[in-house]
Scaffold this motif. Sequence first.
Motif, PDB file in Angstrom:
ATOM      1  N   TYR A  18      -7.453  13.321  -2.852  1.00 28.35           N
ATOM      2  CA  TYR A  18      -8.117  11.840  -2.938  1.00 28.35           C
ATOM      3  C   TYR A  18      -6.980  10.849  -3.040  1.00 28.35           C
ATOM      4  CZ  TYR A  18     -10.745   7.716  -3.866  1.00 28.35           C
ATOM      5  OH  TYR A  18     -11.361   6.351  -4.013  1.00 28.35           O
ATOM      6  N   GLY A  19      -5.898  10.952  -3.693  1.00 27.37           N
ATOM      7  CA  GLY A  19      -4.898  10.408  -3.707  1.00 27.37           C
ATOM      8  C   GLY A  19      -4.149   9.996  -2.324  1.00 27.37           C
ATOM      9  N   PHE A  20      -3.761  11.220  -1.704  1.00 31.08           N
ATOM     10  CA  PHE A  20      -3.124  11.005  -0.557  1.00 31.08           C
ATOM     11  C   PHE A  20      -3.975  10.317   0.455  1.00 31.08           C
ATOM     12  CE2 PHE A  20      -0.376  14.427  -1.880  1.00 31.08           C
ATOM     13  CZ  PHE A  20       0.786  13.900  -1.652  1.00 31.08           C
ATOM     14  N   SER A  21      -5.514  10.546   0.465  1.00 34.17           N
ATOM     15  CA  SER A  21      -6.211   9.937   1.437  1.00 34.17           C
ATOM     16  C   SER A  21      -6.604   8.457   1.426  1.00 34.17           C
ATOM     17  CB  SER A  21      -7.751  10.480   1.308  1.00 34.17           C
ATOM     18  OG  SER A  21      -8.506  10.138   0.004  1.00 34.17           O
ATOM     19  N   ILE A  22      -6.189   7.832   0.244  1.00 37.19           N
ATOM     20  CA  ILE A  22      -6.385   6.431  -0.281  1.00 37.19           C
ATOM     21  C   ILE A  22      -5.011   5.800  -0.163  1.00 37.19           C
ATOM     22  CG2 ILE A  22      -8.433   6.435  -1.406  1.00 37.19           C
ATOM     23  CD1 ILE A  22      -6.994   5.819  -3.890  1.00 37.19           C
ATOM     24  N   LEU A  23      -3.888   6.455   0.059  1.00 32.71           N
ATOM     25  CA  LEU A  23      -2.378   6.105  -0.234  1.00 32.71           C
ATOM     26  C   LEU A  23      -1.838   4.636   0.944  1.00 32.71           C
ATOM     27  CD1 LEU A  23       0.054   6.994  -1.509  1.00 32.71           C
ATOM     28  CD2 LEU A  23       0.860   8.117   0.435  1.00 32.71           C
ATOM     29  N   ASP A  24      -2.791   4.766   2.113  1.00 33.37           N
ATOM     30  CA  ASP A  24      -2.403   3.610   2.888  1.00 33.37           C
ATOM     31  C   ASP A  24      -3.050   2.149   2.398  1.00 33.37           C
ATOM     32  OD1 ASP A  24      -0.865   5.105   4.517  1.00 33.37           O
ATOM     33  OD2 ASP A  24      -2.707   5.687   5.884  1.00 33.37           O
ATOM     34  N   GLU A  25      -4.186   2.449   1.635  1.00 29.83           N
ATOM     35  CA  GLU A  25      -5.092   1.299   1.350  1.00 29.83           C
ATOM     36  C   GLU A  25      -4.685   0.760  -0.045  1.00 29.83           C
ATOM     37  OE1 GLU A  25      -7.527   3.812   1.712  1.00 29.83           O
ATOM     38  OE2 GLU A  25      -7.448   3.677   3.887  1.00 29.83           O
ATOM     39  N   GLN A  26      -4.469   1.521  -1.124  1.00 26.69           N
ATOM     40  CA  GLN A  26      -4.133   1.175  -2.388  1.00 26.69           C
ATOM     41  C   GLN A  26      -3.085   2.113  -3.148  1.00 26.69           C
ATOM     42  OE1 GLN A  26      -7.838   1.839  -4.443  1.00 26.69           O
ATOM     43  NE2 GLN A  26      -8.823   0.119  -3.119  1.00 26.69           N
ATOM     44  N   MET A  27      -2.117   1.785  -2.680  1.00 29.66           N
ATOM     45  CA  MET A  27      -0.770   2.637  -3.061  1.00 29.66           C
ATOM     46  C   MET A  27      -0.545   2.676  -4.512  1.00 29.66           C
ATOM     47  SD  MET A  27       3.163   2.457  -1.658  1.00 29.66           S
ATOM     48  CE  MET A  27       2.727   2.951  -0.005  1.00 29.66           C
ATOM     49  N   PRO A  28      -0.618   1.890  -5.421  1.00 29.45           N
ATOM     50  CA  PRO A  28      -0.600   2.055  -6.862  1.00 29.45           C
ATOM     51  C   PRO A  28      -1.450   3.036  -7.369  1.00 29.45           C
ATOM     52  CG  PRO A  28      -0.256  -0.298  -6.416  1.00 29.45           C
ATOM     53  CD  PRO A  28      -0.726   0.410  -5.272  1.00 29.45           C
ATOM     54  N   LEU A  29      -2.876   2.903  -6.827  1.00 27.79           N
ATOM     55  CA  LEU A  29      -3.942   3.667  -7.633  1.00 27.79           C
ATOM     56  C   LEU A  29      -3.781   5.303  -6.958  1.00 27.79           C
ATOM     57  CD1 LEU A  29      -6.576   3.734  -9.124  1.00 27.79           C
ATOM     58  CD2 LEU A  29      -7.674   3.292  -7.082  1.00 27.79           C
ATOM     59  N   ALA A  30      -3.363   5.234  -5.637  1.00 23.84           N
ATOM     60  CA  ALA A  30      -3.144   6.613  -5.028  1.00 23.84           C
ATOM     61  C   ALA A  30      -2.058   7.456  -5.896  1.00 23.84           C
ATOM     62  CB  ALA A  30      -2.709   6.254  -3.649  1.00 23.84           C
TER      63      ALA A  30
END
Length: 87
Positions: A18-30
């Motif tokens: 999940y972290g890698f899937s949202i890496l582009d939109e929300q980098m700190p949360l990813a």
Amino acid sequence: MKYIITLILLASFGSIIYGFSILDEQMPLAHKYIGFGTVGIFLVAMPLFLISVSQGKKLKDYMLNEENIRKMRDQTLKKTDNQQGKD
């Protein structure tokens, strides 16, 4: 215990994916998801697995001391003697 370890492992892998899937939109949360997943695998699941697997085993059998060195030497001598007899 086996099911708890499996659940932690799956949750950790899910968190990393999940972290890698949202890496582009929300980098700190990813990065937090990826980090928590890694911590889950290496600091929670792996020690629990090692503890559960090593229960009932004698640590003395796995330590390198004089007695075990002699046993290993005797075993290698027996193996080489058996191999020489077959040739």
